[in-house]
Design an enzyme around this catalytic site. Structure first.
Site, PDB file in Angstrom:
ATOM      1  N   TRP A 103     -31.869 -13.854  -8.055  1.00 54.02           N
ATOM      2  CA  TRP A 103     -32.771 -14.218  -6.953  1.00 54.02           C
ATOM      3  C   TRP A 103     -33.863 -13.172  -6.754  1.00 54.02           C
ATOM      4  O   TRP A 103     -35.021 -13.510  -6.577  1.00 54.02           O
ATOM      5  CB  TRP A 103     -31.992 -14.459  -5.653  1.00 54.02           C
ATOM      6  CG  TRP A 103     -31.241 -15.759  -5.709  1.00 54.02           C
ATOM      7  CD1 TRP A 103     -29.885 -15.923  -5.691  1.00 54.02           C
ATOM      8  CD2 TRP A 103     -31.791 -17.082  -5.835  1.00 54.02           C
ATOM      9  NE1 TRP A 103     -29.562 -17.256  -5.794  1.00 54.02           N
ATOM     10  CE2 TRP A 103     -30.709 -17.990  -5.879  1.00 54.02           C
ATOM     11  CE3 TRP A 103     -33.088 -17.591  -5.925  1.00 54.02           C
ATOM     12  CZ2 TRP A 103     -30.892 -19.369  -6.005  1.00 54.02           C
ATOM     13  CZ3 TRP A 103     -33.270 -18.965  -6.049  1.00 54.02           C
ATOM     14  CH2 TRP A 103     -32.179 -19.837  -6.075  1.00 54.02           C
ATOM     15  N   ASP A 183     -33.874 -10.616   1.519  1.00 50.61           N
ATOM     16  CA  ASP A 183     -33.451 -12.012   1.374  1.00 50.61           C
ATOM     17  C   ASP A 183     -31.954 -12.039   1.676  1.00 50.61           C
ATOM     18  O   ASP A 183     -31.147 -11.531   0.905  1.00 50.61           O
ATOM     19  CB  ASP A 183     -33.739 -12.470  -0.062  1.00 50.61           C
ATOM     20  CG  ASP A 183     -33.254 -13.893  -0.344  1.00 50.61           C
ATOM     21  OD1 ASP A 183     -32.600 -14.489   0.529  1.00 50.61           O
ATOM     22  OD2 ASP A 183     -33.541 -14.394  -1.453  1.00 50.61           O
ATOM     23  N   LYS A 207     -26.776 -22.058   2.976  1.00 53.30           N
ATOM     24  CA  LYS A 207     -25.662 -21.327   2.385  1.00 53.30           C
ATOM     25  C   LYS A 207     -24.622 -21.037   3.464  1.00 53.30           C
ATOM     26  O   LYS A 207     -23.502 -21.488   3.395  1.00 53.30           O
ATOM     27  CB  LYS A 207     -26.132 -20.010   1.759  1.00 53.30           C
ATOM     28  CG  LYS A 207     -27.318 -20.150   0.801  1.00 53.30           C
ATOM     29  CD  LYS A 207     -26.939 -20.807  -0.519  1.00 53.30           C
ATOM     30  CE  LYS A 207     -28.115 -21.275  -1.354  1.00 53.30           C
ATOM     31  NZ  LYS A 207     -29.030 -20.238  -1.779  1.00 53.30           N
TER      32      LYS A 207
HETATM   33  C1  LIG Z   1     -30.293 -20.225  -2.532  1.00 52.51           C
HETATM   34  C2  LIG Z   1     -31.058 -18.980  -2.491  1.00 52.51           C
HETATM   35  C3  LIG Z   1     -32.464 -18.970  -2.540  1.00 52.51           C
HETATM   36  C4  LIG Z   1     -33.289 -20.229  -2.711  1.00 52.51           C
HETATM   37  O1  LIG Z   1     -33.166 -21.071  -1.638  1.00 52.51           O
HETATM   38  P1  LIG Z   1     -33.935 -22.461  -1.616  1.00 52.51           P
HETATM   39  O2  LIG Z   1     -33.668 -22.946  -0.246  1.00 52.51           O
HETATM   40  O3  LIG Z   1     -33.333 -23.316  -2.691  1.00 52.51           O
HETATM   41  O4  LIG Z   1     -35.370 -22.218  -1.870  1.00 52.51           O
HETATM   42  C5  LIG Z   1     -33.112 -17.765  -2.469  1.00 52.51           C
HETATM   43  N1  LIG Z   1     -32.430 -16.608  -2.349  1.00 52.51           N
HETATM   44  C6  LIG Z   1     -31.091 -16.577  -2.307  1.00 52.51           C
HETATM   45  C7  LIG Z   1     -30.384 -15.274  -2.168  1.00 52.51           C
HETATM   46  C8  LIG Z   1     -30.360 -17.761  -2.374  1.00 52.51           C
HETATM   47  O5  LIG Z   1     -29.022 -17.734  -2.316  1.00 52.51           O
END
Ligand SMILES: *Cc1c(COP(=O)(O)O)cnc(C)c1O
Length: 371
Positions: A103, A183, A207
């Protein structure tokens, strides 16, 4: 009869059953309004109250200091990979990024479309894959970066920071004037996060919070108002903040459901309560993997994610049999990310400890039969 499985999906992921039940009960008629939340005006009194409560509960759960704004956006985690640089690159035009997994690698690539990127460390360079966070003393930090980006839980690789990067004027520290952007998509609300150590936190809701469609941004006020002129208005943090996340139609139903999850979390003892359970769940699963002769996790112990547990069968020919048997046992979505292979169990807040026990029991049984 309603059938529920133990769902180990990395996202969209398991939600607390009481939340789903309440949403179902309120689907046609939210609190005597004769309307579903989905059918309400986002500017009406009813939805405004849902929005305000969700916001207040989140602020309390994360102990968000008053000088931070909470934004409810759309666009997901990947959207933020572009929206963050558009808002924060500013005249310096330089993003420092720590690459610890897939990511953050994506974030570095996307940010490079909006300015210069300095990859201060890349775990993959060591030749052991994404299995650790490179020591901060080895980060090649810039003095004058617009911000430093980290992904504090790498959902695909199962690597998690155990705290914020050190910041200050000492050697190897992130310079005091450089805001840290994290993030936190896949571990927000799973553990205590000291918001005051970051300039900006962002994450998609699907998530560890609620349904897909809602993206959370928590940002210190002084970082607002520096967006590149090309930034779409709906993604200009200052404009969104000034309009209480109602500059355009927010993802209303996702906010409602996330709000129910926040209430559920409060009833679990808040972040401290759920963190204790997450520690227990992770210890159970990693303990079983480490004790086994058939399964292995390759992440260095210190950096193992409490939320996303990738593991491999030492005999990969057994993968299909493992997954088929798991499905029969009501254990779903255990297949690893296509880029990594093997298995991955995501054990977010809403995964009960019983689910982890059931998985561990199944793994032990499988090893007895095939090990
Ligand atoms: C799932 C995820 C993303 C991407 O998320 P989207 O909603 O699909 O754009 C980005 N960073 C992390 C750490 C993730 O787990």
């Amino acid at each position: 009869m309603t059938r529920r499985v133990f769902n180990f999906s990395a996202g969209p992921a398991v939600l607390p059953e009481p939340v789903l039940r309440q949403a179902a009960a309120e689907m046609l008629d939210w609190q005597g309004t004769g309307m579903s939340v989905m059918e309400m005006s986002h500017r009406g009194r009813e939805f405004m109250s849902i929005h305000a409560r969700a916001l207040a509960d989140l602020r309390e759960l994360m102990a968000i200091p008053p000088e931070y704004k909470v934004l409810f956006l759309q666009g997901g985690g990947l959207g933020e990979n572009a929206i963050v640089p558009m808002n924060l690159m500013g005249p310096k035009g330089l993003a420092d990024i720590v690459v610890t997994g897939q990511w953050s690698a994506k974030s570095a690539k996307e940010a490079a479309r909006y300015g210069r990127v300095n990859v201060v460390a890349d775990a993959a360079r060591a030749g052991r894959g994404y299995t650790f966070v490179p020591p901060q003393s080895e980060w090649a930090l810039s003095k004058d970066a617009s911000y430093l980006h980290v992904c504090t839980n790498e959902t695909i690789d199962g690597v998690e920071f155990d705290g914020p990067p050190a910041q200050g004027d000492g050697p190897g520290e992130v310079p005091a004037g450089v805001p840290i952007v994290a993030d936190v998509s896949s571990h927000i609300l799973s553990r205590a996060i000291d918001v005051s150590r970051y300039g900006c936190l962002f994450g998609g809701a699907q998530k560890n919070i609620g349904p897909a469609g809602l993206t959370l941004v928590i940002i210190r006020e002084d970082l607002l108002g520096h967006a590149h002129p090309m930034t779409p208005s709906v993604f200009d943090y200052k404009l969104v903040a000034d309009n209480d996340s109602m500059y355009n139609t927010p993802p209303t139903y996702a906010i409602y459901l996330s709000g129910l999850v926040f209430q559920w979390l409060r009833a679990q003892g808040g972040v401290a309560g759920i963190e204790a359970r997450n520690v227990e769940k992770a210890a159970l699963l990693y303990g079983a993997i480490d004790a086994s002769g058939l399964f292995e996790n390759r992440v260095e112990r210190r950096w193992r994610s409490r939320m996303n547990v990738p593991f491999f069968l030492k005999d990969e020919r057994l993968n299909d049999a493992f997954l088929a048997g798991a499905k029969d046992a009501g254990l779903e979505q255990l297949k690893g990310h296509r880029s990594v292979g093997g298995m991955r169990a995501s054990i977010y807040n809403a995964m009960p400890v019983e689910g982890v026990r059931a998985l561990v029991g199944y793994m032990q049984d499988f090893e007895r039969r095939h090990g």
